[in-house]
Design an enzyme around this catalytic site. Sequence first.
Site, PDB file in Angstrom:
ATOM      1  N   ARG A 221       0.851  -1.185   0.000  1.00  0.00           N
ATOM      2  CA  ARG A 221       0.000   0.000   0.000  1.00  0.00           C
ATOM      3  C   ARG A 221       0.894   1.244   0.000  1.00  0.00           C
ATOM      4  NH1 ARG A 221      -3.411  -2.883  -1.496  1.00  0.00           N
ATOM      5  NH2 ARG A 221      -5.438  -3.350  -0.579  1.00  0.00           N
ATOM      6  N   HIS A 269      -0.862   0.228  -9.719  1.00  0.00           N
ATOM      7  CA  HIS A 269      -1.527  -0.719  -8.814  1.00  0.00           C
ATOM      8  C   HIS A 269      -2.040  -1.942  -9.598  1.00  0.00           C
ATOM      9  CE1 HIS A 269      -3.804  -1.111  -4.753  1.00  0.00           C
ATOM     10  NE2 HIS A 269      -3.630  -2.317  -5.290  1.00  0.00           N
TER      11      HIS A 269
HETATM   12  P1  NDP Z   1      -1.497 -11.908   4.752  1.00  0.00           P
HETATM   13  O1  NDP Z   1      -2.452 -11.432   5.791  1.00  0.00           O
HETATM   14  O2  NDP Z   1      -1.566 -13.321   4.307  1.00  0.00           O
HETATM   15  O3  NDP Z   1       0.003 -11.663   5.269  1.00  0.00           O
HETATM   16  C1  NDP Z   1       0.378 -10.539   5.978  1.00  0.00           C
HETATM   17  C2  NDP Z   1       1.795 -10.737   6.517  1.00  0.00           C
HETATM   18  O4  NDP Z   1       2.224  -9.505   7.113  1.00  0.00           O
HETATM   19  C3  NDP Z   1       1.878 -11.801   7.608  1.00  0.00           C
HETATM   20  O5  NDP Z   1       3.087 -12.507   7.512  1.00  0.00           O
HETATM   21  C4  NDP Z   1       1.868 -10.966   8.898  1.00  0.00           C
HETATM   22  O6  NDP Z   1       2.518 -11.559  10.007  1.00  0.00           O
HETATM   23  C5  NDP Z   1       2.668  -9.765   8.439  1.00  0.00           C
HETATM   24  N1  NDP Z   1       2.401  -8.612   9.310  1.00  0.00           N
HETATM   25  C6  NDP Z   1       1.225  -7.982   9.539  1.00  0.00           C
HETATM   26  N2  NDP Z   1       1.386  -6.985  10.428  1.00  0.00           N
HETATM   27  C7  NDP Z   1       2.689  -6.997  10.773  1.00  0.00           C
HETATM   28  C8  NDP Z   1       3.468  -6.244  11.685  1.00  0.00           C
HETATM   29  N3  NDP Z   1       2.938  -5.251  12.413  1.00  0.00           N
HETATM   30  N4  NDP Z   1       4.770  -6.537  11.804  1.00  0.00           N
HETATM   31  C9  NDP Z   1       5.320  -7.553  11.092  1.00  0.00           C
HETATM   32  N5  NDP Z   1       4.639  -8.323  10.211  1.00  0.00           N
HETATM   33  C10 NDP Z   1       3.333  -8.039  10.061  1.00  0.00           C
HETATM   34  O7  NDP Z   1      -1.643 -10.921   3.524  1.00  0.00           O
HETATM   35  P2  NDP Z   1      -1.372 -11.208   1.959  1.00  0.00           P
HETATM   36  O8  NDP Z   1      -0.024 -11.814   1.840  1.00  0.00           O
HETATM   37  O9  NDP Z   1      -2.511 -11.911   1.355  1.00  0.00           O
HETATM   38  O10 NDP Z   1      -1.378  -9.710   1.378  1.00  0.00           O
HETATM   39  C11 NDP Z   1      -0.471  -8.740   1.862  1.00  0.00           C
HETATM   40  C12 NDP Z   1      -0.855  -7.357   1.353  1.00  0.00           C
HETATM   41  O11 NDP Z   1      -0.540  -7.221  -0.011  1.00  0.00           O
HETATM   42  C13 NDP Z   1      -2.345  -6.997   1.402  1.00  0.00           C
HETATM   43  O12 NDP Z   1      -2.734  -6.621   2.701  1.00  0.00           O
HETATM   44  C14 NDP Z   1      -2.453  -5.868   0.417  1.00  0.00           C
HETATM   45  O13 NDP Z   1      -2.244  -4.626   1.055  1.00  0.00           O
HETATM   46  C15 NDP Z   1      -1.290  -6.129  -0.553  1.00  0.00           C
HETATM   47  N6  NDP Z   1      -1.773  -6.488  -1.892  1.00  0.00           N
HETATM   48  C16 NDP Z   1      -1.470  -5.656  -2.938  1.00  0.00           C
HETATM   49  C17 NDP Z   1      -1.883  -5.968  -4.211  1.00  0.00           C
HETATM   50  C18 NDP Z   1      -1.513  -5.112  -5.375  1.00  0.00           C
HETATM   51  O14 NDP Z   1      -2.044  -5.298  -6.471  1.00  0.00           O
HETATM   52  N7  NDP Z   1      -0.591  -4.177  -5.220  1.00  0.00           N
HETATM   53  C19 NDP Z   1      -2.672  -7.173  -4.482  1.00  0.00           C
HETATM   54  C20 NDP Z   1      -2.908  -7.978  -3.320  1.00  0.00           C
HETATM   55  C21 NDP Z   1      -2.476  -7.624  -2.079  1.00  0.00           C
HETATM   56  P3  NDP Z   1       1.995 -12.959  10.647  1.00  0.00           P
HETATM   57  O15 NDP Z   1       2.500 -13.998   9.671  1.00  0.00           O
HETATM   58  O16 NDP Z   1       2.658 -13.025  11.950  1.00  0.00           O
HETATM   59  O17 NDP Z   1       0.499 -12.866  10.688  1.00  0.00           O
HETATM   60  C1  OXD Z   2      -5.675  -6.182  -2.972  1.00  0.00           C
HETATM   61  C2  OXD Z   2      -5.270  -5.226  -4.002  1.00  0.00           C
HETATM   62  O1  OXD Z   2      -5.548  -5.870  -1.786  1.00  0.00           O
HETATM   63  O2  OXD Z   2      -5.588  -5.468  -5.191  1.00  0.00           O
HETATM   64  O3  OXD Z   2      -6.112  -7.279  -3.330  1.00  0.00           O
HETATM   65  O4  OXD Z   2      -4.611  -4.241  -3.714  1.00  0.00           O
END
Ligand code: NDP
Ligand code: OXD
Length: 306
Positions: A221, A269
């Site tokens: 993000r 994006h």
């Molecule tokens: P998940 O919820 O599966 O994974 C999130 C990861 O971040 C986990 O490993 C979690 O830790 C870690 N995390 C969360 N908070 C913290 C923190 N405070 N400190 C350290 N680690 C943290 O999410 P996804 O992998 O499915 O997606 C990740 C992000 O990617 C989405 O939230 C979205 O914003 C972005 N995204 C962007 C897209 C784009 O087109 N640009 C498309 C899809 C997603 P833990 O393992 O301990 O829970």
């Molecule tokens: C998502 C994105 O969060 O597309 O899936 O950004």
Amino acid sequence: MRISFCCTDTRAEPWLLGLRAALAGAEVAEWSPGAPQADYAVVWGPPQQFIDEQPALRGIFNIGAGVDGLLRLRLPAGARVVRLDDAGMGVQMAEYVCHALIRHFREFDGYERDMAEGRWSFRKPRSRSDFPVGILGMGVLGQRVARAVAQFEFPVRGWSRSPRQVEGVDCFAGPAQLDAFLAGTRVLVCLLPLTPATEGILNRDTLARLLPGGYLINVARGAHLVDADLLALLDTGQLAGATLDVFRTEPLPTDHPFWREPRLTLTPHTSARTLRDESIAQIARKIAALERGEPIAGIVDPARGY
Ligand code: NDP
Ligand code: OXD
């Protein structure tokens, strides 16, 4: 069973047809103010009015992985918010990150410029052991990306909130291990959810801890990054460049300095798009499981913010 569809910037008709086909017998309709109460919602960026008018939802399905926008709304206490788990985004994210990483590591951007200017010249090969890749966020997408990066024999490290063990990845967890994680990383990939704990995490202090000539790939993000800090670190040469797919304001305003910085590669994006068929299949499977009283993956914890 009634399903209400409320997604901004999304053409409703194909989703309605797909959801009807996948959930035989369900009444699926696009929401409009005053619409009847639904059992489940399929949403992206719904207005507060939608939430306020649908207090009895058994599940709110977000057609993306990130729920930061949805969690900014006032949701009914106990609302079950479900995000997409991969649904075809993992492989796209792996492609995007590997492309950005390899383009930088192999200096293909420099070769493109050279050839465009009619210059036939070679750059000295670099060692991938000098380009450890650190992934912030080792969830569904972070782990998929880690696997793909490891295939190209880069050293891979990952950082998450809770301790994880991922084969082939040097794992770090929590604020106490962030500095050690950054200190051994040259190419930093952000795949964190946007939460109060992660907003602004890509800043002067953290980015300056990377190995000299660090490179940033932000696919999570825009609000993870402090824009002015990135520009300042590019100016001092502490960072070599960045590939950015997400921005604080989207579309990126035409007067934003990122447009004019040649060391940045920008995309709109698009690193991992929501794929309609895969998403509908996943949502339908999860609704059917909930109706049978079975557990499902991808339920968001509003207190955690993801
Ligand atoms: P998940 O919820 O599966 O994974 C999130 C990861 O971040 C986990 O490993 C979690 O830790 C870690 N995390 C969360 N908070 C913290 C923190 N405070 N400190 C350290 N680690 C943290 O999410 P996804 O992998 O499915 O997606 C990740 C992000 O990617 C989405 O939230 C979205 O914003 C972005 N995204 C962007 C897209 C784009 O087109 N640009 C498309 C899809 C997603 P833990 O393992 O301990 O829970
Ligand atoms: C998502 C994105 O969060 O597309 O899936 O950004």
